[in-house]
Design a protein around this motif. Structure first.
Motif, PDB file in Angstrom:
ATOM      1  N   LEU A 167      34.978  45.750  29.177  1.00 36.80           N
ATOM      2  CA  LEU A 167      34.962  44.618  30.100  1.00 36.80           C
ATOM      3  C   LEU A 167      36.105  43.656  29.804  1.00 36.80           C
ATOM      4  CD1 LEU A 167      33.571  43.194  32.430  1.00 36.80           C
ATOM      5  CD2 LEU A 167      32.053  42.090  30.785  1.00 36.80           C
ATOM      6  N   THR A 168      36.411  43.456  28.528  1.00 37.17           N
ATOM      7  CA  THR A 168      37.541  42.602  28.153  1.00 37.17           C
ATOM      8  C   THR A 168      38.843  43.184  28.686  1.00 37.17           C
ATOM      9  OG1 THR A 168      36.414  41.861  26.136  1.00 37.17           O
ATOM     10  CG2 THR A 168      38.793  41.581  26.224  1.00 37.17           C
ATOM     11  N   SER A 169      38.995  44.497  28.571  1.00 33.69           N
ATOM     12  CA  SER A 169      40.197  45.155  29.107  1.00 33.69           C
ATOM     13  C   SER A 169      40.255  45.013  30.621  1.00 33.69           C
ATOM     14  CB  SER A 169      40.202  46.638  28.722  1.00 33.69           C
ATOM     15  OG  SER A 169      40.248  46.798  27.326  1.00 33.69           O
ATOM     16  N   MET A 170      39.121  45.172  31.280  1.00 37.31           N
ATOM     17  CA  MET A 170      39.068  45.048  32.731  1.00 37.31           C
ATOM     18  C   MET A 170      39.513  43.658  33.182  1.00 37.31           C
ATOM     19  SD  MET A 170      35.776  45.500  35.255  1.00 37.31           S
ATOM     20  CE  MET A 170      35.241  46.942  34.339  1.00 37.31           C
ATOM     21  N   ARG A 171      39.029  42.639  32.479  1.00 35.26           N
ATOM     22  CA  ARG A 171      39.421  41.270  32.828  1.00 35.26           C
ATOM     23  C   ARG A 171      40.924  41.073  32.670  1.00 35.26           C
ATOM     24  NH1 ARG A 171      36.305  36.217  30.565  1.00 35.26           N
ATOM     25  NH2 ARG A 171      37.866  35.303  31.943  1.00 35.26           N
ATOM     26  N   SER A 172      41.489  41.647  31.620  1.00 34.98           N
ATOM     27  CA  SER A 172      42.931  41.513  31.380  1.00 34.98           C
ATOM     28  C   SER A 172      43.728  42.159  32.504  1.00 34.98           C
ATOM     29  CB  SER A 172      43.303  42.154  30.041  1.00 34.98           C
ATOM     30  OG  SER A 172      42.648  41.504  28.975  1.00 34.98           O
ATOM     31  N   TYR A 173      43.308  43.353  32.941  1.00 35.28           N
ATOM     32  CA  TYR A 173      44.002  44.032  34.035  1.00 35.28           C
ATOM     33  C   TYR A 173      43.887  43.237  35.343  1.00 35.28           C
ATOM     34  CZ  TYR A 173      44.333  48.155  31.032  1.00 35.28           C
ATOM     35  OH  TYR A 173      44.626  49.018  30.013  1.00 35.28           O
ATOM     36  N   ILE A 174      42.698  42.699  35.596  1.00 39.92           N
ATOM     37  CA  ILE A 174      42.501  41.920  36.822  1.00 39.92           C
ATOM     38  C   ILE A 174      43.374  40.666  36.810  1.00 39.92           C
ATOM     39  CG2 ILE A 174      40.823  40.504  38.091  1.00 39.92           C
ATOM     40  CD1 ILE A 174      38.686  42.538  37.318  1.00 39.92           C
ATOM     41  N   GLN A 175      43.427  39.990  35.669  1.00 43.51           N
ATOM     42  CA  GLN A 175      44.235  38.780  35.567  1.00 43.51           C
ATOM     43  C   GLN A 175      45.724  39.089  35.742  1.00 43.51           C
ATOM     44  OE1 GLN A 175      42.928  37.347  31.761  1.00 43.51           O
ATOM     45  NE2 GLN A 175      41.121  36.323  32.605  1.00 43.51           N
ATOM     46  N   LEU A 176      46.159  40.208  35.186  1.00 42.79           N
ATOM     47  CA  LEU A 176      47.563  40.621  35.335  1.00 42.79           C
ATOM     48  C   LEU A 176      47.871  40.933  36.800  1.00 42.79           C
ATOM     49  CD1 LEU A 176      50.271  41.379  34.064  1.00 42.79           C
ATOM     50  CD2 LEU A 176      49.372  43.675  33.660  1.00 42.79           C
ATOM     51  N   ALA A 177      46.981  41.676  37.460  1.00 40.49           N
ATOM     52  CA  ALA A 177      47.176  42.001  38.885  1.00 40.49           C
ATOM     53  C   ALA A 177      47.152  40.744  39.741  1.00 40.49           C
ATOM     54  CB  ALA A 177      46.096  42.981  39.340  1.00 40.49           C
ATOM     55  N   LEU A 178      46.332  39.764  39.354  1.00 39.88           N
ATOM     56  CA  LEU A 178      46.247  38.520  40.104  1.00 39.88           C
ATOM     57  C   LEU A 178      47.557  37.748  40.039  1.00 39.88           C
ATOM     58  CD1 LEU A 178      44.564  36.504  41.715  1.00 39.88           C
ATOM     59  CD2 LEU A 178      43.653  35.625  39.555  1.00 39.88           C
ATOM     60  N   VAL A 179      48.171  37.733  38.861  1.00 39.94           N
ATOM     61  CA  VAL A 179      49.475  37.074  38.716  1.00 39.94           C
ATOM     62  C   VAL A 179      50.508  37.736  39.622  1.00 39.94           C
ATOM     63  CG1 VAL A 179      51.398  36.642  37.134  1.00 39.94           C
ATOM     64  CG2 VAL A 179      49.048  36.253  36.374  1.00 39.94           C
ATOM     65  N   LYS A 180      50.502  39.066  39.662  1.00 36.15           N
ATOM     66  CA  LYS A 180      51.447  39.799  40.516  1.00 36.15           C
ATOM     67  C   LYS A 180      51.191  39.510  41.998  1.00 36.15           C
ATOM     68  CE  LYS A 180      53.572  42.049  37.202  1.00 36.15           C
ATOM     69  NZ  LYS A 180      55.007  41.826  36.910  1.00 36.15           N
ATOM     70  N   ALA A 181      49.917  39.431  42.391  1.00 40.99           N
ATOM     71  CA  ALA A 181      49.587  39.158  43.788  1.00 40.99           C
ATOM     72  C   ALA A 181      50.051  37.763  44.198  1.00 40.99           C
ATOM     73  CB  ALA A 181      48.082  39.287  44.002  1.00 40.99           C
ATOM     74  N   ILE A 182      49.903  36.804  43.297  1.00 39.51           N
ATOM     75  CA  ILE A 182      50.365  35.434  43.586  1.00 39.51           C
ATOM     76  C   ILE A 182      51.886  35.408  43.720  1.00 39.51           C
ATOM     77  CG2 ILE A 182      50.536  33.096  42.642  1.00 39.51           C
ATOM     78  CD1 ILE A 182      47.796  33.572  41.341  1.00 39.51           C
ATOM     79  N   GLN A 183      52.564  36.137  42.837  1.00 36.48           N
ATOM     80  CA  GLN A 183      54.028  36.190  42.893  1.00 36.48           C
ATOM     81  C   GLN A 183      54.523  36.839  44.182  1.00 36.48           C
ATOM     82  OE1 GLN A 183      55.011  38.263  39.261  1.00 36.48           O
ATOM     83  NE2 GLN A 183      54.943  36.392  38.001  1.00 36.48           N
ATOM     84  N   ARG A 184      53.783  37.843  44.691  1.00 39.09           N
ATOM     85  CA  ARG A 184      54.170  38.532  45.927  1.00 39.09           C
ATOM     86  C   ARG A 184      53.724  37.777  47.178  1.00 39.09           C
ATOM     87  NH1 ARG A 184      51.631  43.021  43.554  1.00 39.09           N
ATOM     88  NH2 ARG A 184      50.068  42.886  45.208  1.00 39.09           N
ATOM     89  N   VAL A 185      52.987  36.704  46.983  1.00 43.10           N
ATOM     90  CA  VAL A 185      52.408  35.940  48.091  1.00 43.10           C
ATOM     91  C   VAL A 185      51.573  36.883  48.969  1.00 43.10           C
ATOM     92  CG1 VAL A 185      52.830  34.229  49.889  1.00 43.10           C
ATOM     93  CG2 VAL A 185      54.496  34.514  48.050  1.00 43.10           C
ATOM     94  N   ASP A 186      50.571  37.473  48.343  1.00 41.39           N
ATOM     95  CA  ASP A 186      49.667  38.405  49.016  1.00 41.39           C
ATOM     96  C   ASP A 186      48.268  37.775  49.036  1.00 41.39           C
ATOM     97  OD1 ASP A 186      48.044  40.455  49.864  1.00 41.39           O
ATOM     98  OD2 ASP A 186      48.886  41.971  48.527  1.00 41.39           O
TER      99      ASP A 186
END
Length: 268
Positions: free
Chosen positions: A56-75
């Motif tokens: 679950l800790t790993s899952m949260r890390s992946y989600i947070q990383l993907a969220l940063v990328k989505a914000i950067q792409r303005v998605d």
């Protein structure tokens, strides 16, 4: 009926014809079996919780990383979905931590990591997380003046998070949840107030028991295991505090506790 009564009295301690006590071994065996069953349950909870925590800790890390990328792409769509996923993983993390704490308490292995910390900072962190997790309620925060207290920062944070989370969970959307703290004669008083459906006097008497859940058809959709408030009560006991509830049906509830400032607290 008479057969069942006969079995009961045969197992009940008493004297036989020669004056020897009978039935004791059966009772002792039942108590031992019950203790073993409790231990197996606690072991299972601890093992499963530990096994779930790492992925679950790993899952949260992946989600947070993907969220940063989505914000950067303005998605916006992906960002919204990932924010919701991150919220759910936070809830799962809290639930797993509750089960781990429950297991430690049952085994007598719960200890405090005592330090001096800023109460104001902890309250603000709690409010920030609350606002992130819930956009369905009005959250009000009445802070006390800057103060440093001695205790386990993480566990006091768990107490606050649990109480605020419950207030949100058991209150209709759009209602107000208030978090307050105030200093008074060397003590700091906390309270969390909601505008929910309230708790009956009968339920209040058992509210902080392990696995106890209020049986109310009006809130049957609310999920839970009945361990949150039990943990709140036990963690506060370790800090020399006590949780209290004031509630009336259809009039909301207030959960409160008081902690000493700069208290000397045992680490075990």
């Amino acid at each position: 009926m008479w057969e069942a009564a006969g079995r009961f009295f045969n197992d009940f301690p008493g004297d036989d014809a020669s004056g020897r006590i009978i039935g004791i071994s059966k009772i002792a065996r039942d108590i031992t079996d019950k203790k073993h069953e409790e231990q197996r349950k606690n072991d299972f909870i601890a093992i499963v919780s530990h096994e779930l925590k790492t992925p679950l800790t790993s899952m949260r890390s992946y989600i947070q990383l993907a969220l940063v990328k989505a914000i950067q792409r303005v998605d916006p769509f992906t960002e919204k979905v990932l924010v919701r996923a991150e919220i759910q993983t936070r809830k799962m993390t809290t639930l797993i931590q509750d089960f781990l704490n429950l297991s430690r308490l049952e085994e007598g292995k719960m200890s405090l990591n005592v330090s001096s910390f800023s109460l104001t900072d902890l309250m603000e962190e709690t409010m920030s997380e609350t606002l992130t997790l819930s956009s369905t309620h009005v959250i009000k925060y009445e802070a006390c003046e800057e103060v440093t207290i001695a205790g386990d920062r993480e566990k006091i944070g768990q107490v606050l998070t649990n109480l605020v989370g419950n207030a949100i969970k058991y209150s209709p959307e759009g209602t107000t949840v208030s978090l307050k703290c105030a200093l008074n004669n060397g003590h700091v008083a906390f309270s969390v107030t909601d505008q929910g459906r309230g708790i009956s006097k009968a339920d209040q008497a058992r509210l902080f028991e392990r696995f106890y859940r209020v049986q109310d058809d009006r809130q049957g959709h609310v999920s839970g295991f009945g361990i949150g408030l039990y943990l709140v009560a036990e963690l506060l006991k370790l800090h020399g505090g006590e949780i209290k509830v004031q509630s009336d049906l259809d009039a909301g509830s207030t959960f409160s506790f008081v902690l000493p400032v700069h208290a000397q607290i045992s680490k075990s």
